[in-house]
Design an enzyme around this catalytic site. Structure first.
Site, PDB file in Angstrom:
ATOM      1  NE  ARG A 155     -39.650  98.984 -45.065  1.00  0.00           N
ATOM      2  CZ  ARG A 155     -39.990  98.371 -43.896  1.00  0.00           C
ATOM      3  NH1 ARG A 155     -39.616  97.079 -43.480  1.00  0.00           N
ATOM      4  NH2 ARG A 155     -40.566  99.041 -42.962  1.00  0.00           N
ATOM      5  CE  LYS A 188     -39.307  71.783 -48.612  1.00  0.00           C
ATOM      6  NZ  LYS A 188     -40.262  70.948 -47.585  1.00  0.00           N
ATOM      7  CE  LYS A 220     -35.796  65.328 -50.363  1.00  0.00           C
ATOM      8  NZ  LYS A 220     -36.639  66.449 -49.979  1.00  0.00           N
ATOM      9  CD  GLU A 253     -37.317  61.388 -49.063  1.00  0.00           C
ATOM     10  OE1 GLU A 253     -38.279  61.081 -49.965  1.00  0.00           O
ATOM     11  OE2 GLU A 253     -36.868  62.525 -49.318  1.00  0.00           O
ATOM     12  CG  ASP A 280     -39.872  62.199 -46.169  1.00  0.00           C
ATOM     13  OD1 ASP A 280     -39.845  63.373 -45.483  1.00  0.00           O
ATOM     14  OD2 ASP A 280     -40.450  62.063 -47.194  1.00  0.00           O
TER      15      ASP A 280
END
Length: 364
Positions: A155, A188, A220, A253, A280
């Site tokens: 597994r 992410k 950002k 950004e 962005d």
């Protein structure tokens, strides 16, 4: 039996007798194993013939400990009670890897590490390498040894391989569609699997964005808002890097053409460490499902090659080709890792029955 493929008179159906991991930077058993000289692979060895794409580097990530944690959370405090109850410890068997859908296989090198951690006596053979295409119904690998060890490792091996193969499969499709732009993932990723997820992106033909908070300055929206604007944020970064004698990539950004112009104006008047401008959400979705990339294209033309450019936002397999035609350098997509569909792979001792059931359910 799996088909035996030949390349330069050497069989690609490789037999690997796994030996214990060693703690040195030297080559061990030259015909089979080599120690990678990167921080990402600390305390790790890889079979040469299965390692087609090196894992990305990370100064503190310990892949062996990640594997141990995955095995430990499965075993708990009592181990595999079902195996103990049903499989005599001395029984040996052979299990086959079966692709149950088309895709790009990834995680073969990592699977070997898991098997090695469970039982170094297990013998693993492959007819495919990381990054190769597999078709539904293909048996592309096998493992021989104690049945108890195979089932205990099963597994964890599949969890890694299915996730990595899903990421690699989507990445290859996105990378091909994005050309001439390059496809990137983001941060992410699944917690604890940062390096594994980003390794799968490389196997699929993508490129890595920054590994974490430490290897690139990425200014950002929240940084800009807190610092008092684009210019103030850039000035602060340039001052920080100079004072601390740090050299690394810097990205900022931007969300509007006004912000792009402000960045360019600052860079024209000041020596800056800036290397890339993120554009962005300049890809605008339309009611008919298409996207308008005119704003993105205008921003790329304004920058005119002075800095690398990166498109972000509204990036899907359906939109990435159109985005890639705007002249942008990179396209980043969080979907490569944050919502990936695992590739269906099984590891079966009774392969004939598995194929029979698979055909009945249209999964083989």
């Amino acid at each position: 039996m799996l088909p035996v493929l030949h390349l330069n008179k050497i069989s690609m159906f490789r037999t690997l007798h796994l030996s214990p991991l060693v703690n040195s930077l030297s080559v061990s058993a030259p015909s089979l194993f080599v120690r990678m000289s990167t921080a990402a692979t600390k305390n790790t060895v890889f079979p040469v013939e299965s390692l087609t794409v090196n894992p990305p580097q990370h100064p503190t990530y310990d892949l062996k400990q990640v594997i141990k944690l995955a095995l430990s959370e499965d075993a708990g405090d009592l181990g595999d009670v079902t195996c103990k109850a049903t499989i005599p410890i001395e029984i040996e068997s052979e299990a086959h890897f079966l692709a149950k859908e088309d895709g790009i296989v990834a995680g073969i090198s990592l699977a070997e590490m898991v098997f090695n951690e469970v039982d170094p006596a297990l013998k693993v053979e492959w007819s495919r390498r990381d990054g190769d295409k597999v078709r539904k119904g293909l048996q592309f690998g096998r493992v021989h040894g104690k049945a108890h060890s195979i089932v205990v490792a099963e597994r964890v091996v599949l969890n890694f391989m299915q996730r990595m193969s899903g990421i690699a499969t989507l990445t290859q499709a996105m990378a091909d569609a994005a050309k001439p732009a390059y496809i990137l993932e983001t941060r992410k990723t699944a917690p604890g699997l940062r390096l594994v997820d980003k390794w799968a992106v490389l196997i699929g033909g993508g490129r890595n964005h920054r590994m974490g908070l430490f290897d690139m300055v990425m200014i950002k929206d929240n940084h800009i808002s807190t610092a008092g604007g684009v210019t103030s944020a850039l000035k602060s970064v340039d001052m920080y890097l100079e004072i601390n004698n740090i050299q690394m990539g810097v990205e900022i950004e931007t969300r509007t053409l006004e912000e792009v112009n402000e960045v360019l104006d600052y860079a024209s008047q000041t020596k800056t460490s800036l290397t890339r401008i993120m554009l962005d959400n300049m890809v605008v979705p339309l009611p008919n499902g298409d996207v308008d990339v005119s704003l993105l294209r205008e921003a790329v033309e304004l920058i005119d090659g002075r800095f690398e450019t990166e498109a972000s936002g509204n990036v899907t397999i359906e939109t990435v080709h159109k985005i890639g035609q705007t002249g942008v350098t990179y396209i980043s997509s969080g979907a490569l890792t944050h919502s990936v569909k695992a590739l269906d792979i099984s590891l079966k001792i009774d392969t004939e029955l598995a194929l029979k059931v698979g055909r009945r359910t249209k999964r083989a």
